[in-house]
Scaffold this motif. Structure first.
Motif, PDB file in Angstrom:
ATOM      1  N   LYS A  30       0.821  -1.216   0.000  1.00 48.31           N
ATOM      2  CA  LYS A  30       0.000   0.000   0.000  1.00 48.31           C
ATOM      3  C   LYS A  30       0.851   1.261   0.000  1.00 48.31           C
ATOM      4  O   LYS A  30       0.448   2.292  -0.511  1.00 48.31           O
ATOM      5  CB  LYS A  30      -0.913   0.025   1.233  1.00 48.31           C
ATOM      6  CG  LYS A  30      -2.009  -0.996   1.208  1.00 48.31           C
ATOM      7  CD  LYS A  30      -2.820  -0.918   2.485  1.00 48.31           C
ATOM      8  CE  LYS A  30      -3.863  -1.994   2.538  1.00 48.31           C
ATOM      9  NZ  LYS A  30      -4.665  -1.934   3.767  1.00 48.31           N
ATOM     10  N   LYS A  31       2.053   1.184   0.576  1.00 53.40           N
ATOM     11  CA  LYS A  31       2.939   2.334   0.698  1.00 53.40           C
ATOM     12  C   LYS A  31       3.866   2.508  -0.510  1.00 53.40           C
ATOM     13  O   LYS A  31       4.609   3.475  -0.575  1.00 53.40           O
ATOM     14  CB  LYS A  31       3.800   2.189   1.949  1.00 53.40           C
ATOM     15  CG  LYS A  31       3.010   2.084   3.229  1.00 53.40           C
ATOM     16  CD  LYS A  31       3.936   1.781   4.394  1.00 53.40           C
ATOM     17  CE  LYS A  31       3.159   1.439   5.640  1.00 53.40           C
ATOM     18  NZ  LYS A  31       4.052   1.006   6.727  1.00 53.40           N
ATOM     19  N   GLN A  33       5.673   3.534  -3.692  1.00 56.33           N
ATOM     20  CA  GLN A  33       5.652   4.760  -4.483  1.00 56.33           C
ATOM     21  C   GLN A  33       5.582   4.442  -5.976  1.00 56.33           C
ATOM     22  O   GLN A  33       6.436   3.739  -6.499  1.00 56.33           O
ATOM     23  CB  GLN A  33       6.910   5.588  -4.195  1.00 56.33           C
ATOM     24  CG  GLN A  33       7.006   6.064  -2.769  1.00 56.33           C
ATOM     25  CD  GLN A  33       5.899   7.046  -2.433  1.00 56.33           C
ATOM     26  OE1 GLN A  33       5.553   7.912  -3.228  1.00 56.33           O
ATOM     27  NE2 GLN A  33       5.337   6.900  -1.252  1.00 56.33           N
ATOM     28  N   ARG A  35       3.877   2.463  -7.725  1.00 58.53           N
ATOM     29  CA  ARG A  35       3.362   1.131  -8.062  1.00 58.53           C
ATOM     30  C   ARG A  35       3.831   0.662  -9.450  1.00 58.53           C
ATOM     31  O   ARG A  35       3.034   0.509 -10.375  1.00 58.53           O
ATOM     32  CB  ARG A  35       1.854   1.105  -7.946  1.00 58.53           C
ATOM     33  CG  ARG A  35       1.416   1.371  -6.530  1.00 58.53           C
ATOM     34  CD  ARG A  35      -0.035   1.081  -6.308  1.00 58.53           C
ATOM     35  NE  ARG A  35      -0.368   1.319  -4.928  1.00 58.53           N
ATOM     36  CZ  ARG A  35      -0.593   2.522  -4.393  1.00 58.53           C
ATOM     37  NH1 ARG A  35      -0.522   3.585  -5.127  1.00 58.53           N
ATOM     38  NH2 ARG A  35      -0.875   2.642  -3.110  1.00 58.53           N
ATOM     39  N   THR A  38       2.142  -2.094 -11.754  1.00 55.00           N
ATOM     40  CA  THR A  38       0.897  -1.858 -12.483  1.00 55.00           C
ATOM     41  C   THR A  38       1.119  -1.375 -13.908  1.00 55.00           C
ATOM     42  O   THR A  38       0.205  -1.439 -14.721  1.00 55.00           O
ATOM     43  CB  THR A  38       0.002  -0.852 -11.751  1.00 55.00           C
ATOM     44  OG1 THR A  38       0.693   0.382 -11.618  1.00 55.00           O
ATOM     45  CG2 THR A  38      -0.401  -1.366 -10.383  1.00 55.00           C
ATOM     46  N   SER A  47      -3.230  -4.474 -11.187  1.00 59.18           N
ATOM     47  CA  SER A  47      -3.951  -3.205 -11.131  1.00 59.18           C
ATOM     48  C   SER A  47      -4.174  -2.867  -9.659  1.00 59.18           C
ATOM     49  O   SER A  47      -4.284  -3.758  -8.820  1.00 59.18           O
ATOM     50  CB  SER A  47      -5.283  -3.282 -11.877  1.00 59.18           C
ATOM     51  OG  SER A  47      -6.123  -4.242 -11.291  1.00 59.18           O
ATOM     52  N   TYR A  48      -4.203  -1.579  -9.364  1.00 53.18           N
ATOM     53  CA  TYR A  48      -4.365  -1.150  -7.981  1.00 53.18           C
ATOM     54  C   TYR A  48      -5.655  -0.368  -7.844  1.00 53.18           C
ATOM     55  O   TYR A  48      -5.917   0.558  -8.597  1.00 53.18           O
ATOM     56  CB  TYR A  48      -3.181  -0.290  -7.527  1.00 53.18           C
ATOM     57  CG  TYR A  48      -3.160  -0.087  -6.037  1.00 53.18           C
ATOM     58  CD1 TYR A  48      -2.624  -1.052  -5.202  1.00 53.18           C
ATOM     59  CD2 TYR A  48      -3.692   1.054  -5.468  1.00 53.18           C
ATOM     60  CE1 TYR A  48      -2.613  -0.881  -3.827  1.00 53.18           C
ATOM     61  CE2 TYR A  48      -3.688   1.238  -4.093  1.00 53.18           C
ATOM     62  CZ  TYR A  48      -3.150   0.263  -3.277  1.00 53.18           C
ATOM     63  OH  TYR A  48      -3.152   0.432  -1.920  1.00 53.18           O
ATOM     64  N   ASP A  49      -6.454  -0.753  -6.869  1.00 53.81           N
ATOM     65  CA  ASP A  49      -7.710  -0.077  -6.578  1.00 53.81           C
ATOM     66  C   ASP A  49      -7.452   0.884  -5.415  1.00 53.81           C
ATOM     67  O   ASP A  49      -7.262   0.449  -4.274  1.00 53.81           O
ATOM     68  CB  ASP A  49      -8.783  -1.090  -6.199  1.00 53.81           C
ATOM     69  CG  ASP A  49     -10.149  -0.461  -6.028  1.00 53.81           C
ATOM     70  OD1 ASP A  49     -10.236   0.772  -5.845  1.00 53.81           O
ATOM     71  OD2 ASP A  49     -11.139  -1.212  -6.073  1.00 53.81           O
ATOM     72  N   ASP A  50      -7.405   2.183  -5.719  1.00 51.49           N
ATOM     73  CA  ASP A  50      -7.141   3.183  -4.686  1.00 51.49           C
ATOM     74  C   ASP A  50      -8.239   3.233  -3.634  1.00 51.49           C
ATOM     75  O   ASP A  50      -7.965   3.492  -2.461  1.00 51.49           O
ATOM     76  CB  ASP A  50      -6.971   4.570  -5.322  1.00 51.49           C
ATOM     77  CG  ASP A  50      -5.662   4.692  -6.068  1.00 51.49           C
ATOM     78  OD1 ASP A  50      -4.639   4.197  -5.554  1.00 51.49           O
ATOM     79  OD2 ASP A  50      -5.657   5.288  -7.166  1.00 51.49           O
ATOM     80  N   LYS A  51      -9.459   2.987  -4.035  1.00 49.42           N
ATOM     81  CA  LYS A  51     -10.578   3.045  -3.104  1.00 49.42           C
ATOM     82  C   LYS A  51     -10.464   1.935  -2.050  1.00 49.42           C
ATOM     83  O   LYS A  51     -10.638   2.177  -0.858  1.00 49.42           O
ATOM     84  CB  LYS A  51     -11.895   2.920  -3.867  1.00 49.42           C
ATOM     85  CG  LYS A  51     -13.116   3.153  -3.039  1.00 49.42           C
ATOM     86  CD  LYS A  51     -14.358   3.141  -3.900  1.00 49.42           C
ATOM     87  CE  LYS A  51     -15.602   3.419  -3.080  1.00 49.42           C
ATOM     88  NZ  LYS A  51     -16.805   3.390  -3.901  1.00 49.42           N
ATOM     89  N   GLU A  53      -7.666   0.207  -1.604  1.00 51.53           N
ATOM     90  CA  GLU A  53      -6.247   0.116  -1.256  1.00 51.53           C
ATOM     91  C   GLU A  53      -5.752  -1.323  -1.364  1.00 51.53           C
ATOM     92  O   GLU A  53      -5.194  -1.896  -0.426  1.00 51.53           O
ATOM     93  CB  GLU A  53      -5.979   0.666   0.141  1.00 51.53           C
ATOM     94  CG  GLU A  53      -6.250   2.144   0.274  1.00 51.53           C
ATOM     95  CD  GLU A  53      -5.878   2.673   1.637  1.00 51.53           C
ATOM     96  OE1 GLU A  53      -6.012   1.932   2.642  1.00 51.53           O
ATOM     97  OE2 GLU A  53      -5.463   3.832   1.697  1.00 51.53           O
TER      98      GLU A  53
END
Length: 91
Positions: A30-31, A33, A35, A38, A47-51, A53
């Motif tokens: 999650k931390k 920088q 990513r 992706t 893929s990263y889902d920011d909502k 996390e």
């Protein structure tokens, strides 16, 4: 020829029981920088889902190139079990 057209020529034998890709430490992921996983993967597996996390891994599209292991220390990767994984149609 577009990369999507080339990826269409690749076959996969998906192991429904076991993923060969994972994340060793989701909290540290999650931390991360930028990513890099992706956008560095040629098959777009990550893929990263920011909502939420959360990093999503579409392991059944993996080309087994190993690029993700080079750019991210949180990715755990091993070859799929025998008979599973990527199957190149033209060699």
């Amino acid at each position: 020829m577009r990369i999507e057209d080339k990826l269409y020529l690749v076959g996969y034998n998906v192991d429904e029981d076991e993923s060969h890709i994972g994340v060793s430490d989701p909290e540290e992921c999650k931390k991360c920088q930028g990513r890099p996983c992706t956008y560095i993967c040629p098959a777009g597996v990550y893929s990263y889902d920011d909502k939420e996390e959360k990093l999503s891994i579409n392991y059944d599209a993996c080309l087994e190139c190993g690029t993700c292991r080079i750019v991210c220390s949180f990715i755990t990767w091993k070859y799929p079990r025998g008979g599973f994984g990527v199957q190149y149609k033209f060699g």
